[in-house]
Design an enzyme around this catalytic site. Structure first.
Site, PDB file in Angstrom:
ATOM      1  N   ARG A 175     -60.515  21.641  25.633  1.00 18.31           N
ATOM      2  CA  ARG A 175     -60.626  20.588  23.973  1.00 18.31           C
ATOM      3  C   ARG A 175     -61.535  19.470  24.903  1.00 18.31           C
ATOM      4  O   ARG A 175     -62.492  18.834  24.150  1.00 18.31           O
ATOM      5  CB  ARG A 175     -59.850  20.674  23.346  1.00 18.31           C
ATOM      6  N   CYS A 233     -56.116  11.215  22.076  1.00 17.68           N
ATOM      7  CA  CYS A 233     -56.392  12.335  22.121  1.00 17.68           C
ATOM      8  C   CYS A 233     -56.772  13.013  20.761  1.00 17.68           C
ATOM      9  O   CYS A 233     -57.713  12.691  20.530  1.00 17.68           O
ATOM     10  CB  CYS A 233     -54.494  12.468  21.864  1.00 17.68           C
TER      11      CYS A 233
END
Length: 277
Positions: A175, A233
């Site tokens: 990611r 995050c």
């Protein structure tokens, strides 16, 4: 570890009058439904990061609520200024660190995370209950918010080229590089320029913390000589896992980017990078 407590240690303190236990579990991104653990720890109350303790006026998920809202919820849960708080979740370590960080940000320092959570508690054979407990007495805790704990996109942007500041990204590595698409719709893929990848799962072994010596070595490899650490995050939840372990390792000047990739990845006005760097 100073900020974690084992199941045995908690079990030995269940009769402590100052103890307040919170279930801070939540569903992972992309998982539909309602958080519903199979059981709760004795006298556990709910710490609802996503709803009751989030800023409902903010379109971003799970952003930190106001002092007043936090005070109201904690007092109704029977939290006092001298309470000893233990936060946990149903399994592993995902969101309990967020509850720990929020409590610290709101001025309550006597709080620990249960190592292994409910899963470990059940493995130990300790008693549980069905349903959350309600407090019979109102607590006297009053939140005092320290704004250094949570930062916004402007503060992150301003520090991108700051040599003494490092932003660590807790998302999975693919990611971070942009190879893997985001679980939330409408998100660009990639990472904040000059940030570094440190997937929170790299610090865990079967949901529990790796030995502190290993965690120190992992952090040391990505932090270098940075004097300010920022954590990001997907939505400000697992970034707090990094903040927890950085605290354990003795780092200071720590901040969590509350909006995280939910904000940054959705804004065309903010720069992104792809690949390893």
């Amino acid at each position: 570890m100073k900020n974690l407590i084992t199941c045995q240690q908690l079990h030995n303190r269940l009769n402590n009058r100052s103890l307040v236990v919170f279930d801070a579990g939540m569903l992972h991104p992309g998982v539909l439904g309602i958080y519903s653990p199979q059981a709760m720890l004795p006298n556990a109350k709910r710490f609802d990061i996503k709803n009751e303790l989030a800023d409902s006026s903010n379109p971003l998920p799970s952003t930190v609520c106001s002092e007043q809202q936090f005070t109201h919820v904690m007092q109704n849960a029977g939290v006092n200024n001298d309470s000893f708080i233990v936060v946990y979740e149903d399994g592993g370590l995902f969101s309990a660190a967020r509850a720990w960080w929020m409590l610290k940000a709101m001025g309550h320092q006597n709080v620990k995370v249960l190592s292994g959570g409910l899963k470990k508690w059940l493995e130990c054979g300790y008693a549980t209950q069905q349903g959350y407990s309600k407090s019979l007495d109102k607590g006297d805790f009053t939140a005092s918010y320290n704004c250094e704990y949570f930062i916004n996109s402007q503060q992150v942007f301003d520090a991108i080229d700051e040599p003494n500041t490092v932003l660590l990204d807790a998302r999975a590595y693919k990611r971070f590089t942009g190879e893997e698409s985001e679980p939330r719709k409408g998100m660009r893929s990639g990472h904040i320029p000059n940030s570094r990848s440190l997937p929170f799962m790299d610090l865990l072994n079967k949901g529990e913390a790796k030995p502190l010596t290993e965690i120190k070595a992992i952090l040391g490899d990505v932090v270098d000589d940075a004097q300010q650490l920022q954590f990001s995050c997907g939505s400000g939840i697992t970034a707090c896992v990094l903040a927890l372990f950085a605290t354990e390792c003795g780092y200071s000047n720590l901040s969590v980017y509350d909006g995280s990739w939910s904000e940054w990845g959705a804004s065309d006005s903010l720069p992104i990078a792809t690949g390893e760097k």
